[in-house]
Design an enzyme around this catalytic site. Structure first.
Site, PDB file in Angstrom:
ATOM      1  N   SER A   1       0.828  -1.203   0.000  1.00  0.00           N
ATOM      2  CA  SER A   1       0.000   0.000   0.000  1.00  0.00           C
ATOM      3  C   SER A   1       0.863   1.255   0.000  1.00  0.00           C
ATOM      4  O   SER A   1       1.971   1.273   0.550  1.00  0.00           O
ATOM      5  CB  SER A   1      -0.904   0.002   1.235  1.00  0.00           C
ATOM      6  OG  SER A   1      -1.529   1.259   1.412  1.00  0.00           O
TER       7      SER A   1
ATOM      8  N   TYR B   1      -2.374  -0.091  10.019  1.00  0.00           N
ATOM      9  CA  TYR B   1      -2.550  -0.727   8.710  1.00  0.00           C
ATOM     10  C   TYR B   1      -1.247  -0.645   7.921  1.00  0.00           C
ATOM     11  O   TYR B   1      -0.798  -1.627   7.331  1.00  0.00           O
ATOM     12  CB  TYR B   1      -3.674  -0.034   7.950  1.00  0.00           C
ATOM     13  CG  TYR B   1      -3.796  -0.460   6.504  1.00  0.00           C
ATOM     14  CD1 TYR B   1      -4.279  -1.721   6.179  1.00  0.00           C
ATOM     15  CD2 TYR B   1      -3.426   0.405   5.467  1.00  0.00           C
ATOM     16  CE1 TYR B   1      -4.387  -2.121   4.851  1.00  0.00           C
ATOM     17  CE2 TYR B   1      -3.538   0.011   4.143  1.00  0.00           C
ATOM     18  CZ  TYR B   1      -4.006  -1.246   3.838  1.00  0.00           C
ATOM     19  OH  TYR B   1      -4.110  -1.636   2.526  1.00  0.00           O
TER      20      TYR B   1
END
Length: 344
Positions: free
Chosen positions: A138, A163
């Protein structure tokens, strides 16, 4: 099927984790069209509406070369069974607990889905003849990096969310397994992927949900502050095409691992993005649409800007994501209106 001289000896079996998810669904669908045999696994959790995941799955289940297994990659026995039963040559890992803000509320489930599941896959791959392991990372790993555009060579040691921590852990784990066991692995730092059959927790989807529920959209960018939120939006078809081209190009060398950005390399201001979404929905409904808006301060973990430097990937595969925001939002808006039966 995309092949070259290095992949002619591979079987055509591809394991796609998170196959009922947004990106996983689109990857699986394209693989099937290219002649691959796809084994999908998904735990169909209720992070967002399960009916949408089941809808995606119903489309894939119409294909005779698609096999679905309901289960979690966090369960080691399930993962071992998958590899023993199907012996895929390619593994594309898209299963993950998503959401930057949600990771601030419930970090524990991110360990199970994003870290334990990832290690289970690596452990299985090292014992089976997998030719290429591709996994989604990501843009969140860049944190508050002030140097833009973000390059794969940048330091990524200051994550802004848990995350992001899990995604960086994936990258480091893949590197270690490539070093120790020669596993060819490619990590893809994805930049705000959007498109039809998307994720309802993403801003563009939730904005439409709020509009049709007669609620204002919440903009996490106080309009009285100089901070201007910008995102590098990447259309789903560009991501899928990039991954398909990456499959036959596993990393080579002593440590066969690589990381690439997949982004449009064209950050869009949040308010301009909202205007484009209003325009797309107006066209889909043939009426003028304007969202009600509420402005609030940024949440912890939100970064101000994302901006992909994608030259390394372009040099590798001869392809660069180029779908404009207006070109990408219209298919999403058309799909949304049709899926929820909103056309008058």
């Amino acid at each position: 099927m995309i092949t070259d001289s290095n992949t002619s000896r591979w079987n055509n079996k591809c394991l796609v984790t998170g196959s009922a998810g947004f990106i996983g669904f689109h990857i699986a669908q394209r693989l099937l069209r290219e002649g691959y045999s796809v084994i999908g696994i998904d735990n169909l959790n209720d992070y967002y509406e399960v009916s949408l995941k089941e809808h995606r799955l119903s489309i894939l289940n119409k294909e005779h070369d698609f096999t679905f297994v309901k289960g979690s990659i966090a369960d080691a026995n399930t993962v071992i069974h998958l590899f023993k039963e199907y012996r895929p040559s390619i593994v594309i890992n898209l299963a993950a607990q998503a959401g930057v803000r949600y990771s601030l509320e419930n970090p524990i489930i991110y360990i199970e889905s994003n870290i334990t599941g990832f290690i289970n896959l690596l452990e299985a791959i090292r014992n089976y003849n997998v030719k290429h392991f591709i996994y989604a990372s990501s843009s969140s790993v860049y944190g508050m990096n002030s140097i833009v555009p973000y390059s794969e060579s940048d330091q990524v040691n200051e994550p802004m969310s848990f995350y992001a921590v899990t995604k960086r852990t994936n990258e480091l784990s893949a590197y270690a397994y490539s070093h120790l066991f020669g596993i060819p692995s490619t990590g893809l730092r994805l930049f705000t992927v959007y498109g039809p059959l998307g994720r309802p927790d993403m801003a563009y989807y939730s904005f439409l949900n709020n509009h049709f529920s007669n609620k204002p959209i919440t903009i996490y960018n106080n309009k009285d502050t100089p901070e201007n939120i910008m995102r590098d939006f990447t259309y789903i078809d560009d991501v899928v095409e990039s991954i398909l081209r990456i499959i036959p190009l596993p990393p080579q060398g002593k440590i066969p691992t690589a990381i690439y950005n997949i982004g449009n390399s064209m950050p869009i201001e949040l308010l301009n993005f909202i205007s484009s979404l209003e325009k797309a929905l107006s066209a889909s409904l043939s009426e003028d649409i304007r969202f009600k808006k509420v402005y609030v301060n940024r949440k912890p973990g939100d970064v101000i800007q994302t901006f992909a430097h994608s030259e390394a990937l372009q040099n590798l595969i001869g392809y660069k994501p180029s779908t404009t925001l207006d070109e990408g939002l219209k298919p999403f808006s058309d799909w949304y209106v049709d899926y929820y039966g909103l056309k008058k």
